[in-house]
Design an enzyme around this catalytic site. Structure first.
Site, mmCIF file in Angstrom:
data_model
loop_
_atom_site.group_PDB
_atom_site.id
_atom_site.type_symbol
_atom_site.label_atom_id
_atom_site.label_comp_id
_atom_site.label_asym_id
_atom_site.label_seq_id
_atom_site.Cartn_x
_atom_site.Cartn_y
_atom_site.Cartn_z
ATOM 1 C CB SER A 138 -0.896 0.023 1.251
ATOM 2 O OG SER A 138 -1.566 1.264 1.384
ATOM 3 C CE1 TYR A 151 -4.163 -2.042 5.448
ATOM 4 C CE2 TYR A 151 -3.507 0.247 5.173
ATOM 5 C CZ TYR A 151 -3.880 -0.965 4.629
ATOM 6 O OH TYR A 151 -3.949 -1.112 3.267
#
Length: 260
Positions: A138, A151
């Site tokens: 990501s 995360y």
């Protein structure tokens, strides 16, 4: 008789980027093994079979557990030629505001499960001297993540792992690629409890476009690709220049609930 087509494994394939990655592999002539932890994977498999006329095996398994990873691996009908390890979850909120059990489950899926399955798949690929592995990282991996700290940390792990494995497998016939999406128009933000944030409202990129970019990078043997619009690619470039403290402050703004 075994199918003459190459076989691709896609995890997290019941929706979003994972499902679109499965469509990409099918369009390019791959049979599929698709995985998710929910029953929607069966619907996804039916759609893929119908649209692309390829063989599709659906495996419902929870990759947060060692048994789930092993169950998926044992269900592979033959060695895979490509694998897209896309399964992952998000968790919004301050570190101390979210139950620790939720934080640890995120680590189990995003970090532990990805590492375990990558080890199994890469072992087979290197033994055969061919294959491609795609890890969904990501753009969050490039910055500290107040508002979703575990995360972002988990994606930093995945990004570092992917780049290290790409170097370790260089010259073996096996390639490793990281896909780094920006905010993408999927169910991620609702499931992570980030609805109503600027981050969620910026999620306009089409998951099909991100998946196509990821597949192209894997097919070309590239080490990494930023998935999404030119704005996301520019953001990734800027993140490489900004101090972590500045990026942390900006991330805090984007993960705060904002009025429309």
């Amino acid at each position: 008789m075994p199918s003459p087509r190459p076989l691709a494994l896609v995890t997290g394939a019941s929706r979003g980027i994972g499902l679109e990655l499965a469509h990409e592999f099918a369009r390019h002539g791959h049979d599929l093994v698709v995985n998710a932890e929910d029953q929607l994977v069966e619907e996804a498999a039916h759609t893929l079979r119908t649209e692309h006329d390829v063989e599709v095996v659906a495996v419902q398994a929870d990759l947060a557990t060692e048994d789930g990873v092993r169950h998926l691996y044992d269900a592979l009908p033959r060695p895979v030629d490509a694998a897209a390890l896309n399964a992952g979850v998000g968790q919004g909120g301050n570190f101390l505001d979210a139950p620790v059990a939720d934080q640890l489950r995120l680590i189990d899926i995003n970090v532990r499960g990805t590492t375990h399955l990558a080890y199994l798949v890469l072992s087979d690929m290197t033994a055969r001297g061919r294959g491609g592995l795609l890890l969904t990282s990501s753009i969050a991996s490039t910055m500290p993540g107040p508002g979703q700290p575990v995360y972002n940390a988990s994606k930093s792990f995945v990004q570092s792992l992917a780049e290290a494995l790409a170097e370790e497998t260089r010259g073996t016939g096996v390639t490793v690629t990281s896909l780094m999406p920006g905010p993408t128009n999927t169910d991620f933000f609702r499931r992570a409890g980030l609805e109503g944030t600027l981050l969620a409202r910026s999620a306009v990129d089409d998951p099909a476009k991100v998946a196509a970019q990821g597949y192209a990078a894997l097919a070309a043997g590239r080490t990494a690709v930023v998935g999404g619009s030119s704005w996301v690619k520019a953001q990734a470039a800027v993140n490489g220049l900004l101090p972590d403290q500045v990026k942390a402050v900006a991330h805090r703004v984007f993960t705060a609930v904002s009025p429309r």
